[in-house]
Motif scaffolding. Structure first.
Motif, short mmCIF file in Angstrom:
data_model
loop_
_atom_site.label_atom_id
_atom_site.label_comp_id
_atom_site.label_asym_id
_atom_site.label_seq_id
_atom_site.Cartn_x
_atom_site.Cartn_y
_atom_site.Cartn_z
N ILE A 8 62.70 70.31 -16.35
CA ILE A 8 63.86 69.87 -17.14
C ILE A 8 63.90 68.34 -17.11
CG2 ILE A 8 66.38 69.87 -17.31
CD1 ILE A 8 65.12 72.57 -18.01
N LEU A 9 63.84 67.73 -18.29
CA LEU A 9 63.89 66.27 -18.37
C LEU A 9 65.30 65.74 -18.55
CD1 LEU A 9 60.84 65.45 -20.67
CD2 LEU A 9 60.97 65.37 -18.18
N GLU A 10 66.10 66.47 -19.33
CA GLU A 10 67.43 65.96 -19.66
C GLU A 10 68.35 67.13 -20.00
OE1 GLU A 10 69.17 62.43 -22.57
OE2 GLU A 10 67.09 63.02 -22.73
N LEU A 11 69.61 66.98 -19.62
CA LEU A 11 70.64 67.97 -19.96
C LEU A 11 71.70 67.28 -20.82
CD1 LEU A 11 70.88 69.47 -16.42
CD2 LEU A 11 70.26 70.77 -18.45
N PHE A 12 72.18 67.98 -21.83
CA PHE A 12 73.15 67.39 -22.75
C PHE A 12 74.53 68.02 -22.65
CE2 PHE A 12 68.97 67.02 -24.89
CZ PHE A 12 68.85 65.64 -24.83
N VAL A 13 74.71 68.99 -21.75
CA VAL A 13 75.99 69.69 -21.64
C VAL A 13 76.46 69.74 -20.20
CG1 VAL A 13 75.63 71.11 -23.69
CG2 VAL A 13 74.84 71.93 -21.47
N GLN A 20 77.69 74.94 -30.37
CA GLN A 20 77.41 75.75 -31.55
C GLN A 20 76.01 76.33 -31.45
OE1 GLN A 20 79.85 76.34 -33.78
NE2 GLN A 20 81.09 75.08 -32.40
N ARG A 21 75.75 77.42 -32.15
CA ARG A 21 74.43 78.02 -32.15
C ARG A 21 73.39 76.97 -32.57
NH1 ARG A 21 70.60 81.07 -35.20
NH2 ARG A 21 69.90 82.83 -33.94
N GLY A 22 72.33 76.84 -31.78
CA GLY A 22 71.26 75.90 -32.08
C GLY A 22 71.48 74.49 -31.53
N GLN A 23 72.68 74.21 -31.04
CA GLN A 23 72.95 72.87 -30.50
C GLN A 23 72.08 72.62 -29.28
OE1 GLN A 23 77.11 72.01 -29.86
NE2 GLN A 23 76.65 70.42 -28.36
N GLN A 24 71.53 71.43 -29.19
CA GLN A 24 70.66 71.06 -28.08
C GLN A 24 71.41 71.06 -26.77
OE1 GLN A 24 69.03 67.21 -28.92
NE2 GLN A 24 67.03 67.78 -28.20
N ILE A 37 65.69 72.66 -26.11
CA ILE A 37 66.27 73.96 -25.85
C ILE A 37 67.66 74.00 -26.49
CG2 ILE A 37 66.94 75.64 -24.08
CD1 ILE A 37 63.93 74.89 -24.10
N GLY A 38 67.86 74.95 -27.39
CA GLY A 38 69.13 75.07 -28.10
C GLY A 38 69.93 76.26 -27.62
N ALA A 39 71.22 76.21 -27.88
CA ALA A 39 72.12 77.31 -27.53
C ALA A 39 71.80 78.51 -28.42
CB ALA A 39 73.57 76.89 -27.71
N PRO A 40 71.66 79.71 -27.84
CA PRO A 40 71.33 80.89 -28.65
C PRO A 40 72.51 81.40 -29.48
CG PRO A 40 71.63 81.51 -26.36
CD PRO A 40 71.73 80.01 -26.42
N ALA A 41 73.73 80.97 -29.15
CA ALA A 41 74.92 81.39 -29.87
C ALA A 41 76.03 80.38 -29.61
CB ALA A 41 75.36 82.77 -29.41
N ALA A 42 77.08 80.45 -30.39
CA ALA A 42 78.24 79.58 -30.15
C ALA A 42 78.98 80.06 -28.91
CB ALA A 42 79.17 79.60 -31.36
N GLY A 43 79.52 79.12 -28.14
CA GLY A 43 80.27 79.51 -26.95
C GLY A 43 80.68 78.31 -26.12
N THR A 44 81.13 78.59 -24.91
CA THR A 44 81.55 77.56 -23.96
C THR A 44 80.64 77.61 -22.75
OG1 THR A 44 83.84 77.81 -24.69
CG2 THR A 44 83.49 76.72 -22.57
N VAL A 63 71.41 77.28 -18.58
CA VAL A 63 72.88 77.26 -18.58
C VAL A 63 73.39 78.67 -18.78
CG1 VAL A 63 73.08 74.90 -19.50
CG2 VAL A 63 73.10 76.83 -21.08
N ARG A 64 74.60 78.91 -18.34
CA ARG A 64 75.29 80.17 -18.61
C ARG A 64 76.49 79.83 -19.48
NH1 ARG A 64 72.83 83.67 -15.22
NH2 ARG A 64 72.25 82.91 -13.15
N PHE A 65 76.75 80.69 -20.46
CA PHE A 65 77.88 80.39 -21.33
C PHE A 65 78.58 81.68 -21.74
CE2 PHE A 65 74.48 81.26 -24.22
CZ PHE A 65 75.06 81.75 -25.37
N ALA A 66 79.82 81.52 -22.16
CA ALA A 66 80.62 82.62 -22.67
C ALA A 66 80.67 82.48 -24.18
CB ALA A 66 82.02 82.57 -22.08
N GLN A 67 80.27 83.53 -24.88
CA GLN A 67 80.30 83.49 -26.34
C GLN A 67 81.73 83.48 -26.86
OE1 GLN A 67 77.90 86.77 -27.68
NE2 GLN A 67 76.11 85.47 -27.83
N THR A 68 81.91 82.82 -28.00
CA THR A 68 83.23 82.78 -28.62
C THR A 68 83.25 83.64 -29.86
OG1 THR A 68 82.62 80.77 -29.82
CG2 THR A 68 83.86 80.51 -27.78
#
Length: 68
Positions: A8-13, A20-24, A37-44, A63-68
């Protein structure tokens, strides 16, 4: 999850960020190529499971996220 082994070189979140889905969310270096690496779905984002400079294997959570 990591699509391939690498570093992992960099984290953006961070936890609490809304994505949002696809967000880096991270950059993974694998075989001297930078993979976005993009988010597979929208969420938090609930948890960031890695740190910059950390090696990951195929399928390791980034990352782990909760879908919205």
């Amino acid at each position: 999850n990591a699509p391939m082994p690498g570093v992992i070189l960099e984290l953006f979140v961070k936890p609490g960020d809304v994505v949002q889905r696809g967000q880096q969310v991270a950059v993974l270096d694998a075989m001297k190529m930078h993979n976005l690496i993009g988010a597979p779905a929208a969420g938090t984002i609930v948890e960031v499971c890695v740190a910059a400079g950390q090696a990951v294997g195929h399928g390791d959570p980034i990352v782990r996220f909760a879908q919205t």
